[in-house]
Enzyme design. Structure first.
Site, PDB file in Angstrom:
ATOM      1  N   PRO A   2       0.838  -1.210   0.000  1.00 42.76           N
ATOM      2  CA  PRO A   2       0.000   0.000   0.000  1.00 42.76           C
ATOM      3  C   PRO A   2       0.873   1.259   0.000  1.00 42.76           C
ATOM      4  O   PRO A   2       1.777   1.400   0.810  1.00 42.76           O
ATOM      5  CB  PRO A   2      -0.792  -0.133   1.300  1.00 42.76           C
ATOM      6  CG  PRO A   2      -0.765  -1.586   1.637  1.00 42.76           C
ATOM      7  CD  PRO A   2       0.560  -2.077   1.152  1.00 42.76           C
ATOM      8  N   GLU A   3       0.600   2.165  -0.933  1.00 44.68           N
ATOM      9  CA  GLU A   3       1.334   3.417  -1.022  1.00 44.68           C
ATOM     10  C   GLU A   3       0.394   4.564  -0.629  1.00 44.68           C
ATOM     11  O   GLU A   3      -0.716   4.331  -0.167  1.00 44.68           O
ATOM     12  CB  GLU A   3       1.883   3.597  -2.440  1.00 44.68           C
ATOM     13  CG  GLU A   3       2.850   2.499  -2.876  1.00 44.68           C
ATOM     14  CD  GLU A   3       4.159   2.483  -2.104  1.00 44.68           C
ATOM     15  OE1 GLU A   3       4.441   3.457  -1.370  1.00 44.68           O
ATOM     16  OE2 GLU A   3       4.911   1.510  -2.237  1.00 44.68           O
ATOM     17  N   HIS A  99      -4.368 -14.022  10.365  1.00 42.26           N
ATOM     18  CA  HIS A  99      -3.611 -12.807  10.030  1.00 42.26           C
ATOM     19  C   HIS A  99      -4.253 -11.535  10.582  1.00 42.26           C
ATOM     20  O   HIS A  99      -3.852 -10.430  10.226  1.00 42.26           O
ATOM     21  CB  HIS A  99      -3.441 -12.689   8.522  1.00 42.26           C
ATOM     22  CG  HIS A  99      -2.788 -13.877   7.892  1.00 42.26           C
ATOM     23  ND1 HIS A  99      -1.560 -14.348   8.307  1.00 42.26           N
ATOM     24  CD2 HIS A  99      -3.207 -14.699   6.895  1.00 42.26           C
ATOM     25  CE1 HIS A  99      -1.240 -15.402   7.581  1.00 42.26           C
ATOM     26  NE2 HIS A  99      -2.207 -15.646   6.733  1.00 42.26           N
ATOM     27  N   ARG A 117       1.946 -10.501   6.306  1.00 39.82           N
ATOM     28  CA  ARG A 117       3.412 -10.481   6.447  1.00 39.82           C
ATOM     29  C   ARG A 117       3.883  -9.809   7.732  1.00 39.82           C
ATOM     30  O   ARG A 117       5.066  -9.820   8.047  1.00 39.82           O
ATOM     31  CB  ARG A 117       4.037  -9.804   5.216  1.00 39.82           C
ATOM     32  CG  ARG A 117       3.683 -10.525   3.914  1.00 39.82           C
ATOM     33  CD  ARG A 117       4.363  -9.930   2.719  1.00 39.82           C
ATOM     34  NE  ARG A 117       5.792 -10.161   2.725  1.00 39.82           N
ATOM     35  CZ  ARG A 117       6.616  -9.785   1.744  1.00 39.82           C
ATOM     36  NH1 ARG A 117       6.130  -9.134   0.697  1.00 39.82           N
ATOM     37  NH2 ARG A 117       7.903 -10.020   1.822  1.00 39.82           N
TER      38      ARG A 117
END
Length: 282
Positions: A2-3, A99, A117
């Site tokens: 995500p930016e 997660h 992650r």
């Protein structure tokens, strides 16, 4: 990853619902990049203020009512989505999956951070200008839409570095928000070779680059960011910018301007896509 557009899209998708909500409970799952920095129970009873963004960080301000129990401090939560994180709202109790690493249960619904992650982060800070938030945010460059960022200031900042302009954009120390997709696309719009050394970028090219950055990021915001794998906003809506890319992910395909085959090289361990004709080295 995500930016800035994806983080801003996320902010917009949670801001109205969170503002004024009261924290009912907090669940912390497996460790993320940094510890929360406070006892989860100390956040219960706080009310959430207006959610803001700085770079790729979200700031969720908290305020406690006078005489609230348990006693705690005002401050807020600094949140980063990392490489694979996303936020989602749930209207009721939902069993956390493997997660789901952070739950903020509020009077307006359950906000959950899912991060396969675990490079994301949620940490408490007494204020944005106090540590730990201040230290993390101090490294960030200018916001791309800040009126104080002009072609002249961008040009001067680029001259302080001797690296490829694409690499400098990815670093975020001059201007934030130009992640890999958006850096490739902005340089294509500006007609600048991504290998151009930043200290050799002329003022006219700095004008074109800043314009292209704002156009690229603005369009990404309009269409909900980019979804290459599984990004979606807090309501499950995927982004569509990737479908409009001129060069990103189009190695060997014709340039939309001149029909020359798009090239791919590696810079700073990231794939760079560009047109060798439209972005010819000066």
């Amino acid at each position: 990853m995500p930016e800035l557009p994806e983080v801003e899209v996320t902010r917009r998708s949670i801001a109205a619902r969170l503002q004024g909500a009261r924290v009912l409970s907090v669940r912390v799952g497996k460790p993320l990049r940094w510890p929360l920095g406070c006892e989860p129970q100390s956040l219960v009873g706080s009310r959430l203020g207006a959610v803001t963004r700085r770079g790729k960080y979200l700031w969720l301000p908290l305020q406690r009512d006078a005489g609230a129990q348990p006693k705690g401090s005002d401050g807020g939560l600094l949140l980063h989505l990392g490489m694979s994180g996303s936020l989602a709202f749930h209207d009721g109790a939902v069993e956390p999956g493997p997660h789901a690493h952070f739950d903020l249960d509020t009077s307006q619904g359950l906000l959950r951070l899912t991060d396969p992650r675990r490079f994301g982060a949620v940490l408490w800070s007494p204020a944005l200008d106090a540590d730990p938030a201040a230290t993390l945010l101090a490294r960030l460059g200018a916001e791309p839409f800040d009126p104080a960022l002009t072609p002249q200031t961008l040009h001067a900042a680029c001259r302080q570095h001797k690296v490829a302009i694409k690499t400098l954009l990815l670093g975020g120390q001059v201007v934030v928000g130009a992640g890999n997709i958006y850096a490739c696309e902005a340089l294509f719009r500006a007609g600048i070779d991504p290998r151009t050394r930043s200290d050799r970028l002329s003022l006219p090219k700095s004008v074109r680059l800043l314009t292209a950055l704002r156009e690229t990021l603005g369009r990404a915001l309009e269409v909900g960011g980019s979804t290459l794998r599984d990004f979606s906003d807090a309501h499950g809506v995927a982004g569509a910018f990737q479908a409009e890319a001129g060069v990103y992910g189009r190695e060997g395909q014709p340039c939309p301007r001149c029909a020359t085959a798009v090239r791919r090289i590696v810079q700073a361990q990231r794939s760079t896509f560009f047109c060798p004709v439209c972005q010819r080295r000066a």
